[in-house]
Write an enzyme that holds these catalytic residues in place. Structure first.
Site, mmCIF file in Angstrom:
data_model
loop_
_atom_site.group_PDB
_atom_site.id
_atom_site.type_symbol
_atom_site.label_atom_id
_atom_site.label_comp_id
_atom_site.label_asym_id
_atom_site.label_seq_id
_atom_site.Cartn_x
_atom_site.Cartn_y
_atom_site.Cartn_z
ATOM 1 C CB THR A 35 98.934 10.220 -45.747
ATOM 2 O OG1 THR A 35 100.292 10.488 -45.452
ATOM 3 C CG2 THR A 35 98.313 11.429 -46.426
ATOM 4 N NE ARG A 40 109.084 14.221 -46.863
ATOM 5 C CZ ARG A 40 107.965 13.521 -46.977
ATOM 6 N NH1 ARG A 40 107.072 13.547 -46.014
ATOM 7 N NH2 ARG A 40 107.749 12.783 -48.040
ATOM 8 N N GLY A 67 101.417 8.147 -49.957
ATOM 9 C CA GLY A 67 102.578 7.328 -50.313
ATOM 10 C C GLY A 67 103.848 8.093 -50.012
ATOM 11 N N GLY A 72 106.000 10.823 -50.530
ATOM 12 C CA GLY A 72 105.622 12.088 -51.146
ATOM 13 C C GLY A 72 106.524 12.554 -52.272
#
Lengths: 311, 311
Positions: free
Chosen positions: B177, B205, B229, B231
């Site tokens: 991310t 998701r 990380g 989520g």
């Protein structure tokens, strides 16, 4: 063991304008609010969990055509219904939420399935519907969700080129996002919220309802909160978590924290609506900055109170 | 007029394990991080806005196959890519976010269009893509987003029946991310974050990245934060807003607030990852509880620092 339970529910902050309310409509709404809170109370009295109590209270409102959730949902600009919901457990901070789901009869039960049965917190659209099918949840055809006044609201909104708050401001817009918060006998908090969004909203628009921290939040350290109103203001303010943070970090009481976020912070981002909250001692707050908010509450095993406008 | 700017970027908390990193790979990642932060710095130096600086920094990483955002996105369990992004302005608290979008080249630019050009904060799926088309944003065919190692990661994850963090733990999972936070010369903060989620995640998701308050938040009263990380932990902790609340309500410094949420609160909900943050005085924090976090920062017109693992 906590000796007392508390529960509050709301049926939306965008109410029928007081001048346009009829005794018949008022009676119908009050009866459903009463059925909803009683469903929660019965679970709490029997020693059931706050999670089950809030979900059950919300299901009653989702199954009624009177509120903007489940059966009574508003239409988006593309002419169909998309639903959002979330539920959170204050003990574990586990949460389940869904957005943009279609044809699921009770989005709050789908959220509860996610809370207990998934590694994910939030599912959207087809993925959420697939999960509902696997969990064996009830689906309904489009006509189950069709209500004439919602359709007329959409036509009117399209003509006016506005996005209407769930309900507010329209002559025939009588309904709203629904939610419940509860403290159970084991001393655990939960919050549950469900909505069809705003009439004439863009396809795929997600409001605050499925956003943990914005429209819904529960934490045994502080409180449980369910919001209703124009979602964007609650999202930009992270309202539900903010109530909790003001209690935990600043030492405000539940009422002080709720009043501050609704009357001071929300207006700064052009936010309109209200919330219901219960703290870990069973105190309840039901502030709103709109004309009314359909609500009912029962504090520490006391009487059921029902309210619609300012008192 | 503020005399100094600050900016930090991240390329994900799930890094290639230190033992498996090669000098070539490390060089490639560092070069892209450097290009990304320089894109932001150039805008800030010229008096541009923190919003433009963070979006530009993120675009560089979205256009690289090295990170789990835009071009380099991971595959979900259904074998396709869904992207999430958000951006927030600390001055106005305006925000734009998208979730479950496909084929949009730069989801962060779509978020920025929503911030400035929509009454809605968050759009999902087809509705978000329709908005992108109307705004004239670039789309790419599926093959643009196809990277062999991502496909292999999916096959491996399916075999192992796990959901992988963006990248972590896998031999060939090198990426993450992405996000950026900045303070501009006018004294305004902004935060921007973009992701492809987790390899083998369920279709639909939604993680923390598009959730204002969880994966991304900016407020001129306090700070700007971008998270990376797993989520779900950040969603249940409402991490990005929590940093801001700890500063505003409890008087913690930026570093104290960041350390507390990453090292104390996140582990309590099995949360793993890190964040980057900048406060209104230009201080920067880049804490993480994972093995590494690809990151770069430039504090108050100083040098550019690049980091990958613990120091």
């Amino acid at each position: 063991m906590n000796q007392r339970y508390s529960i509050a529910i709301h049926g939306g902050a965008g109410t029928i304008r007081q001048g346009e309310m009829t005794p018949e409509k008022q009676n119908e709404i009050e009866k459903t609010l009463n059925r909803s809170i009683k469903a929660g109370i019965n679970i709490l009295k029997a020693g059931g969990s706050a999670i089950d109590a809030t979900a059950s209270a919300v299901v009653v409102m989702e199954d009624s055509p009177l509120f903007n959730a489940g059966k009574g949902c508003v239409f988006n600009s593309a002419g169909f219904i998309e639903m959002d919901a979330s539920i959170m457990c204050g003990k574990t901070l586990d949460a389940g939420a869904v957005t943009c789901v279609r044809n699921v009869r009770n989005p709050i039960l789908l959220s509860q399935e996610l809370l207990t049965g998934s590694r994910h917190v939030l599912l959207s659209g087809k993925g959420a519907e697939d999960f509902a099918r696997k969990a064996g949840l009830a689906f309904e055809a489009d006509d189950y969700f069709f209500t004439r006044h919602r359709y007329e609201q959409l036509q009117k909104a399209k003509t006016e080129e506005t996005v209407q708050l769930d309900h507010s401001g329209s002559n025939d817009g009588k309904f709203g996002t629904v939610g419940a918060v509860a403290l159970d006998l084991a001393g655990n908090l939960a919050a549950a919220t469900s909505t069809g969004g705003m009439t004439n909203q863009a396809e795929g628009r997600v409001g605050d309802t499925p956003i943990i921290g914005s429209g819904n939040y529960a934490n045994n350290q502080t409180c449980a909160v369910s919001c209703t109103g124009i979602g964007e203001g609650f999202m930009r303010s992270v309202t539900a978590f903010d109530v909790s943070a003001l209690i935990e970090y600043k030492g405000l009481s539940l009422t002080e924290a709720c009043e501050y976020v609704i009357h001071e912070k929300l207006p700064k981002v052009r936010g309109m609506g209200g919330l219901i909250a219960v703290d870990i001692r069973g105190n309840i707050a039901v502030p709103f900055n709109s004309e009314g908010m359909y609500r009912a509450w029962c504090q520490q095993n006391g009487e059921v109170h029902i309210g619609m406008y300012r008192e």
